[in-house]
Design a protein around this motif. Structure first.
Motif, short mmCIF file in Angstrom:
data_model
loop_
_atom_site.label_atom_id
_atom_site.label_comp_id
_atom_site.label_asym_id
_atom_site.label_seq_id
_atom_site.Cartn_x
_atom_site.Cartn_y
_atom_site.Cartn_z
N ARG A 174 0.76 -1.34 0.04
CA ARG A 174 0.24 -0.06 0.29
C ARG A 174 0.81 1.53 0.21
O ARG A 174 0.48 2.30 -0.52
N GLY A 175 2.12 1.20 1.10
CA GLY A 175 3.21 2.50 0.44
C GLY A 175 2.76 2.99 1.67
O GLY A 175 1.94 2.01 2.67
N LYS A 176 3.85 3.38 2.23
CA LYS A 176 3.53 4.38 3.99
C LYS A 176 2.35 5.41 3.89
O LYS A 176 1.27 5.30 5.05
N LYS A 177 1.64 6.32 2.92
CA LYS A 177 0.45 7.06 2.87
C LYS A 177 -0.57 6.18 3.22
O LYS A 177 -1.10 5.91 4.08
N GLY A 178 -1.12 5.15 1.99
CA GLY A 178 -2.10 3.56 2.36
C GLY A 178 -2.10 3.56 4.05
O GLY A 178 -3.12 3.20 4.59
N ARG A 179 -0.82 2.77 4.16
CA ARG A 179 -0.92 2.03 5.23
C ARG A 179 -1.37 3.14 6.27
O ARG A 179 -2.09 2.41 7.72
N GLU A 180 -0.92 3.95 6.21
CA GLU A 180 -1.49 5.32 7.52
C GLU A 180 -2.27 5.81 7.49
O GLU A 180 -2.63 5.32 8.74
N ASN A 181 -3.16 5.53 6.08
CA ASN A 181 -4.59 5.60 5.99
C ASN A 181 -5.63 5.19 6.93
O ASN A 181 -6.31 4.73 7.33
N ILE A 182 -5.00 3.05 6.48
CA ILE A 182 -5.64 2.58 6.84
C ILE A 182 -5.52 2.64 8.42
O ILE A 182 -6.55 1.70 9.10
N ARG A 183 -4.33 2.59 9.11
CA ARG A 183 -3.99 2.30 10.55
C ARG A 183 -4.97 3.51 11.24
O ARG A 183 -5.76 2.92 12.45
N THR A 184 -5.50 4.41 10.86
CA THR A 184 -5.98 5.76 11.39
C THR A 184 -7.42 5.72 11.82
O THR A 184 -7.92 4.94 11.70
N ILE A 185 -7.50 4.23 10.26
CA ILE A 185 -9.11 3.83 10.41
C ILE A 185 -9.49 2.95 11.18
O ILE A 185 -10.64 3.38 11.64
N ILE A 186 -8.49 2.34 11.64
CA ILE A 186 -8.61 0.84 12.56
C ILE A 186 -8.75 1.51 13.12
O ILE A 186 -9.67 1.04 14.70
N GLU A 187 -8.08 2.63 13.85
CA GLU A 187 -7.48 3.02 15.49
C GLU A 187 -8.64 3.63 15.96
O GLU A 187 -9.22 3.95 16.91
N ASN A 188 -9.11 4.20 15.09
CA ASN A 188 -10.45 5.25 15.11
C ASN A 188 -11.02 4.59 15.62
O ASN A 188 -12.17 5.19 16.41
N TYR A 189 -11.54 3.69 14.90
CA TYR A 189 -12.52 2.95 14.87
C TYR A 189 -13.08 1.92 16.16
O TYR A 189 -13.46 2.14 17.64
N ILE A 190 -11.17 1.09 17.21
CA ILE A 190 -11.28 0.85 17.92
C ILE A 190 -11.33 1.88 19.23
O ILE A 190 -11.70 1.17 20.33
N LEU A 191 -10.74 2.96 19.04
CA LEU A 191 -11.14 3.36 20.19
C LEU A 191 -11.88 4.57 20.59
O LEU A 191 -12.74 5.25 21.82
N GLU A 192 -13.01 4.46 19.70
CA GLU A 192 -14.12 5.51 19.66
C GLU A 192 -15.42 5.11 19.64
O GLU A 192 -16.22 5.67 20.16
N ARG A 193 -15.77 3.32 19.27
CA ARG A 193 -16.61 2.90 18.51
C ARG A 193 -17.12 2.69 20.21
O ARG A 193 -17.13 1.30 19.96
#
Length: 201
Positions: A84-103
């Motif tokens: 995915r490349g660094k930016k792509g991985r960061e985007n996916i990580r943000t999606i996962i982390e936001n869901y896990i921490l805030e949902r």
């Protein structure tokens, strides 16, 4: 638990757009190509509920499916897909982390591990982070039909030993195969038991 209905509800990258209400949510994630979509299809008895692909990194959204009109199964993106490349991985990580921490509706996160491999740093670090954040999670070892029972036992022992280096108590562990439906009843019964406990006064 009997799956009477499983329906797609919504895909998005923003938890603000996730379904409203208080129904419990059981989310699934793991490294790319761990067999997540196949497992979801096996659990729900739907061949194409979650999109499967030979290409890792296919899921890039938070996908909600409502099960029996009682709880949500949430298909999260896989983590750590190098191409995915660094930016792509960061985007996916943000999606996962936001869901896990805030949902708030997240009731349990199933972390999928390919049983054919020795303990991977990325998986161990992810679970360590979940523990630090007080996120309830369980581990599902996938693709058990791909290795011998003795090798599976050996790999699971290695994982347990590695986890015990930092954990006093291990989360629930399941073994599964999407090919022969191994683990299906155990995983669904676990969800059913947790749902029942949520209804207690």
């Amino acid at each position: 638990m009997e799956i009477k209905s499983a329906k797609f509800v919504i895909s998005n990258t923003d938890i603000e757009k996730c379904p409203q209400g208080r129904l419990p949510e059981y989310a699934f994630t793991g490294r790319s190509n761990v067999g997540k979509s196949s497992l979801i299809n096996m659990l729900t008895n739907h061949k194409q509920l979650a999109m499967t692909s030979q290409k890792p990194g296919k899921t890039q959204l938070i996908n909600h499916f409502i099960i029996n009109d009682e709880w949500y199964l949430v298909d999260l993106p896989g983590y750590g897909y190098a191409q995915r490349g660094k930016k792509g991985r960061e985007n996916i990580r943000t999606i996962i982390e936001n869901y896990i921490l805030e949902r708030e509706q997240l009731t349990n996160l199933f972390v999928l591990i390919d049983c054919r491999h020795e303990p991977q740093k990325i998986d161990l670090e992810f679970m360590e982070w979940l523990g630090e954040c007080d996120i309830p999670f369980s581990i599902i070892f996938t693709k058990t039909d791909k290795i011998s029972k003795s090798k599976l036992a050996e790999n699971m022992t290695a994982y347990r030993e590695k986890l015990y280096e930092t954990w006093e108590e291990l989360p629930p562990l399941f073994v599964s195969s999407s090919e022969n439906k191994e683990g299906r009843d155990e995983i669904l019964d676990y969800i059913s038991d947790v749902n029942a406990s949520l209804l207690l006064p």
